[in-house]
Design a protein around this motif. Sequence first.
Motif, PDB file in Angstrom:
ATOM      1  N   MET A   1       0.846  -1.167   0.000  1.00  0.00           N
ATOM      2  CA  MET A   1       0.000   0.000   0.000  1.00  0.00           C
ATOM      3  C   MET A   1       0.894   1.232   0.000  1.00  0.00           C
ATOM      4  SD  MET A   1      -2.592   1.302   3.003  1.00  0.00           S
ATOM      5  CE  MET A   1      -3.598  -0.122   2.841  1.00  0.00           C
ATOM      6  N   THR A   2       0.453   2.255  -0.681  1.00  0.00           N
ATOM      7  CA  THR A   2       1.169   3.522  -0.698  1.00  0.00           C
ATOM      8  C   THR A   2       0.360   4.552   0.083  1.00  0.00           C
ATOM      9  OG1 THR A   2       2.100   3.006  -2.855  1.00  0.00           O
ATOM     10  CG2 THR A   2       2.131   5.308  -2.180  1.00  0.00           C
ATOM     11  N   ALA A   3       1.029   5.232   1.004  1.00  0.00           N
ATOM     12  CA  ALA A   3       0.372   6.270   1.800  1.00  0.00           C
ATOM     13  C   ALA A   3       1.416   7.313   2.190  1.00  0.00           C
ATOM     14  CB  ALA A   3      -0.272   5.668   3.043  1.00  0.00           C
ATOM     15  N   SER A   4       0.948   8.488   2.549  1.00  0.00           N
ATOM     16  CA  SER A   4       1.859   9.579   2.881  1.00  0.00           C
ATOM     17  C   SER A   4       2.460   9.458   4.279  1.00  0.00           C
ATOM     18  CB  SER A   4       1.135  10.919   2.752  1.00  0.00           C
ATOM     19  OG  SER A   4       0.018  10.954   3.621  1.00  0.00           O
ATOM     20  N   SER A   5       1.847   8.636   5.150  1.00  0.00           N
ATOM     21  CA  SER A   5       2.333   8.460   6.516  1.00  0.00           C
ATOM     22  C   SER A   5       1.808   7.133   7.067  1.00  0.00           C
ATOM     23  CB  SER A   5       1.849   9.608   7.407  1.00  0.00           C
ATOM     24  OG  SER A   5       0.447   9.524   7.573  1.00  0.00           O
ATOM     25  N   PRO A   6       2.380   6.652   8.152  1.00  0.00           N
ATOM     26  CA  PRO A   6       1.846   5.439   8.775  1.00  0.00           C
ATOM     27  C   PRO A   6       0.384   5.616   9.215  1.00  0.00           C
ATOM     28  CG  PRO A   6       4.061   5.841   9.563  1.00  0.00           C
ATOM     29  CD  PRO A   6       3.659   7.050   8.757  1.00  0.00           C
ATOM     30  N   GLU A   7       0.060   6.815   9.694  1.00  0.00           N
ATOM     31  CA  GLU A   7      -1.331   7.080  10.111  1.00  0.00           C
ATOM     32  C   GLU A   7      -2.277   7.003   8.916  1.00  0.00           C
ATOM     33  OE1 GLU A   7       1.349   9.204  13.040  1.00  0.00           O
ATOM     34  OE2 GLU A   7       1.323   8.942  10.884  1.00  0.00           O
ATOM     35  N   ALA A   8      -1.846   7.535   7.771  1.00  0.00           N
ATOM     36  CA  ALA A   8      -2.670   7.486   6.564  1.00  0.00           C
ATOM     37  C   ALA A   8      -2.836   6.048   6.081  1.00  0.00           C
ATOM     38  CB  ALA A   8      -2.057   8.353   5.468  1.00  0.00           C
ATOM     39  N   ALA A   9      -1.778   5.236   6.189  1.00  0.00           N
ATOM     40  CA  ALA A   9      -1.870   3.828   5.801  1.00  0.00           C
ATOM     41  C   ALA A   9      -2.870   3.085   6.681  1.00  0.00           C
ATOM     42  CB  ALA A   9      -0.496   3.173   5.883  1.00  0.00           C
ATOM     43  N   ALA A  10      -2.817   3.339   7.980  1.00  0.00           N
ATOM     44  CA  ALA A  10      -3.761   2.690   8.895  1.00  0.00           C
ATOM     45  C   ALA A  10      -5.191   3.133   8.594  1.00  0.00           C
ATOM     46  CB  ALA A  10      -3.401   3.021  10.345  1.00  0.00           C
ATOM     47  N   ARG A  11      -5.373   4.414   8.285  1.00  0.00           N
ATOM     48  CA  ARG A  11      -6.709   4.924   7.958  1.00  0.00           C
ATOM     49  C   ARG A  11      -7.247   4.228   6.715  1.00  0.00           C
ATOM     50  NH1 ARG A  11      -5.438   9.856   6.942  1.00  0.00           N
ATOM     51  NH2 ARG A  11      -5.044  10.295   9.127  1.00  0.00           N
ATOM     52  N   LYS A  12      -6.397   4.046   5.700  1.00  0.00           N
ATOM     53  CA  LYS A  12      -6.813   3.372   4.468  1.00  0.00           C
ATOM     54  C   LYS A  12      -7.145   1.901   4.729  1.00  0.00           C
ATOM     55  CE  LYS A  12      -4.655   4.677   0.440  1.00  0.00           C
ATOM     56  NZ  LYS A  12      -3.453   4.907  -0.419  1.00  0.00           N
ATOM     57  N   ALA A  13      -6.314   1.231   5.526  1.00  0.00           N
ATOM     58  CA  ALA A  13      -6.471  -0.201   5.755  1.00  0.00           C
ATOM     59  C   ALA A  13      -7.569  -0.529   6.760  1.00  0.00           C
ATOM     60  CB  ALA A  13      -5.155  -0.796   6.236  1.00  0.00           C
ATOM     61  N   LEU A  14      -7.678   0.270   7.815  1.00  0.00           N
ATOM     62  CA  LEU A  14      -8.596  -0.056   8.918  1.00  0.00           C
ATOM     63  C   LEU A  14      -9.829   0.837   8.992  1.00  0.00           C
ATOM     64  CD1 LEU A  14      -5.864  -0.571  11.660  1.00  0.00           C
ATOM     65  CD2 LEU A  14      -6.982  -2.323  10.267  1.00  0.00           C
ATOM     66  N   GLY A  15      -9.745   1.989   8.350  1.00  0.00           N
ATOM     67  CA  GLY A  15     -10.881   2.905   8.378  1.00  0.00           C
ATOM     68  C   GLY A  15     -11.050   3.662   9.679  1.00  0.00           C
ATOM     69  N   ILE A  16      -9.979   3.759  10.480  1.00  0.00           N
ATOM     70  CA  ILE A  16     -10.045   4.510  11.739  1.00  0.00           C
ATOM     71  C   ILE A  16      -8.840   5.427  11.851  1.00  0.00           C
ATOM     72  CG2 ILE A  16     -11.441   2.860  13.035  1.00  0.00           C
ATOM     73  CD1 ILE A  16      -8.894   1.711  14.220  1.00  0.00           C
ATOM     74  N   ASP A  17      -9.001   6.528  12.571  1.00  0.00           N
ATOM     75  CA  ASP A  17      -7.900   7.457  12.812  1.00  0.00           C
ATOM     76  C   ASP A  17      -7.132   7.009  14.049  1.00  0.00           C
ATOM     77  OD1 ASP A  17      -8.404   9.205  10.678  1.00  0.00           O
ATOM     78  OD2 ASP A  17      -9.941  10.246  11.828  1.00  0.00           O
ATOM     79  N   LEU A  18      -5.824   6.892  13.912  1.00  0.00           N
ATOM     80  CA  LEU A  18      -4.969   6.466  15.009  1.00  0.00           C
ATOM     81  C   LEU A  18      -3.882   7.505  15.238  1.00  0.00           C
ATOM     82  CD1 LEU A  18      -4.582   2.719  13.966  1.00  0.00           C
ATOM     83  CD2 LEU A  18      -6.124   3.665  15.678  1.00  0.00           C
ATOM     84  N   VAL A  19      -3.294   7.477  16.422  1.00  0.00           N
ATOM     85  CA  VAL A  19      -2.230   8.410  16.793  1.00  0.00           C
ATOM     86  C   VAL A  19      -1.005   7.632  17.254  1.00  0.00           C
ATOM     87  CG1 VAL A  19      -3.799  10.288  17.381  1.00  0.00           C
ATOM     88  CG2 VAL A  19      -3.150   8.644  19.128  1.00  0.00           C
ATOM     89  N   ARG A  20       0.147   8.306  17.305  1.00  0.00           N
ATOM     90  CA  ARG A  20       1.408   7.628  17.628  1.00  0.00           C
ATOM     91  C   ARG A  20       1.677   7.438  19.107  1.00  0.00           C
ATOM     92  NH1 ARG A  20       6.013   8.659  13.163  1.00  0.00           N
ATOM     93  NH2 ARG A  20       4.628   8.886  11.384  1.00  0.00           N
TER      94      ARG A  20
END
Length: 58
Positions: A1-20
């Motif tokens: 998967m291509t994403a601009s950040s790890p948070e964006a990748a998680a949002r694309k894959a899981l559909g939820i917003d996560l923090v570090r």
Amino acid sequence: MTASSPEAAARKALGIDLVRSGAKRDLRAKVYFQHPGQSLSMVRLYAKVAERAIAERV
């Protein structure tokens, strides 16, 4: 998967917003990523406190 950040990748894959940062109990994902020419890195992502409270009520 291509994403601009790890948070964006998680949002694309899981559909939820996560923090570090967060408590161990709020850990939701470990995202491995690699920028061109750099070594593999891992980031732990946690549920936001408000999202955890909603999930506990369900």
